[in-house]
Design a protein around this motif. Sequence first.
Motif, PDB file in Angstrom:
ATOM      1  N   MET A   1      24.187 -43.469  21.322  1.00  0.00           N
ATOM      2  CA  MET A   1      24.973 -42.297  21.644  1.00  0.00           C
ATOM      3  C   MET A   1      26.070 -42.677  22.633  1.00  0.00           C
ATOM      4  O   MET A   1      25.810 -43.348  23.622  1.00  0.00           O
ATOM      5  CB  MET A   1      24.067 -41.216  22.245  1.00  0.00           C
ATOM      6  N   THR A   2      27.288 -42.228  22.359  1.00  0.00           N
ATOM      7  CA  THR A   2      28.385 -42.501  23.273  1.00  0.00           C
ATOM      8  C   THR A   2      28.362 -41.499  24.421  1.00  0.00           C
ATOM      9  O   THR A   2      27.850 -40.378  24.275  1.00  0.00           O
ATOM     10  CB  THR A   2      29.731 -42.390  22.550  1.00  0.00           C
ATOM     11  N   PRO A   3      28.929 -41.861  25.576  1.00  0.00           N
ATOM     12  CA  PRO A   3      29.007 -40.903  26.683  1.00  0.00           C
ATOM     13  C   PRO A   3      29.715 -39.609  26.302  1.00  0.00           C
ATOM     14  O   PRO A   3      29.329 -38.527  26.743  1.00  0.00           O
ATOM     15  CB  PRO A   3      29.786 -41.684  27.754  1.00  0.00           C
ATOM     16  N   ARG A   4      30.745 -39.715  25.469  1.00  0.00           N
ATOM     17  CA  ARG A   4      31.478 -38.512  25.065  1.00  0.00           C
ATOM     18  C   ARG A   4      30.598 -37.579  24.226  1.00  0.00           C
ATOM     19  O   ARG A   4      30.639 -36.348  24.391  1.00  0.00           O
ATOM     20  CB  ARG A   4      32.712 -38.929  24.266  1.00  0.00           C
ATOM     21  N   ALA A   5      29.774 -38.149  23.356  1.00  0.00           N
ATOM     22  CA  ALA A   5      28.870 -37.336  22.548  1.00  0.00           C
ATOM     23  C   ALA A   5      27.798 -36.689  23.426  1.00  0.00           C
ATOM     24  O   ALA A   5      27.453 -35.512  23.243  1.00  0.00           O
ATOM     25  CB  ALA A   5      28.225 -38.193  21.469  1.00  0.00           C
ATOM     26  N   ARG A   6      27.281 -37.450  24.368  1.00  0.00           N
ATOM     27  CA  ARG A   6      26.278 -36.900  25.283  1.00  0.00           C
ATOM     28  C   ARG A   6      26.848 -35.730  26.079  1.00  0.00           C
ATOM     29  O   ARG A   6      26.190 -34.696  26.259  1.00  0.00           O
ATOM     30  CB  ARG A   6      25.786 -38.007  26.228  1.00  0.00           C
ATOM     31  N   GLN A   7      28.078 -35.883  26.554  1.00  0.00           N
ATOM     32  CA  GLN A   7      28.705 -34.819  27.326  1.00  0.00           C
ATOM     33  C   GLN A   7      28.885 -33.563  26.477  1.00  0.00           C
ATOM     34  O   GLN A   7      28.699 -32.438  26.966  1.00  0.00           O
ATOM     35  CB  GLN A   7      30.053 -35.282  27.865  1.00  0.00           C
ATOM     36  N   ALA A   8      29.245 -33.737  25.200  1.00  0.00           N
ATOM     37  CA  ALA A   8      29.422 -32.590  24.307  1.00  0.00           C
ATOM     38  C   ALA A   8      28.107 -31.834  24.128  1.00  0.00           C
ATOM     39  O   ALA A   8      28.088 -30.593  24.104  1.00  0.00           O
ATOM     40  CB  ALA A   8      29.959 -33.057  22.955  1.00  0.00           C
ATOM     41  N   ILE A   9      27.012 -32.574  24.014  1.00  0.00           N
ATOM     42  CA  ILE A   9      25.698 -31.941  23.889  1.00  0.00           C
ATOM     43  C   ILE A   9      25.342 -31.196  25.173  1.00  0.00           C
ATOM     44  O   ILE A   9      24.855 -30.060  25.141  1.00  0.00           O
ATOM     45  CB  ILE A   9      24.629 -33.001  23.548  1.00  0.00           C
TER      46      ILE A   9
END
Length: 229
Positions: A1-9
């Motif tokens: 998981m990328t940091p950007r995807a984690r932040q979106a979640i």
Amino acid sequence: MTPRARQAIENAEIIVGYDTYLDLIQALLPAKTTIGTGMMQEIDRCQAAVDKAMTGKQVAVISSGDPGIYGMAGLVLELVGKQPAARQPEVEVIPGISAVGAAASILGAPLMHDFVVISLSDLLTPWEVIKKRVEMAVAGDFVIAIYNPKSTRRTSQIETVREIALQHRQADTPVGIVHHATRTKEDMTLSTLDNFTKEHIDMFSLVIIGNSQTYTANGRMITPRGYHV
């Protein structure tokens, strides 16, 4: 998981996804509303996400790997496009780390030259179409990455791929198999074109068949780009 995807979640109010994928990110879900469905319920799942987004909620639809590679991005965009223009919610497709990229890194460097990605799942694509794509990819000497290589119901297709490939490539062509890439049960196997179907292969596996130049060295699978070294 990328940091950007984690932040979106983390920023979303509602998380929508396949039940198995929701289980994988339970640590990120406290205090969140979740909508989960099983296999073959993708349209219902994504429509529910669109409906919630149209009420003003911030919704994240999750996919494993990259949502634009055999994921939900395309279906979400199609469903949003069916809504009146004035009511269409804004959609942001956030890239992830694809299974093919993750598996390649575990095997070494098998994708350093031209490659194709083919899914053997025939739920949405007729087998004859898949088979034709395999034939063309093998004839073109592409490295071939195979998603959904084998299931409990679908066992013969991977054998057919092997037979087609052997018509164009040497029996000792390297083949890499990665299970659960980047997850806790991760493991990988290096095999050859004539023997790889004897290894354990399931729906959590990704198979990479080398081209005519691919070789193995020091436990790594390498496809040369053409540099003179």
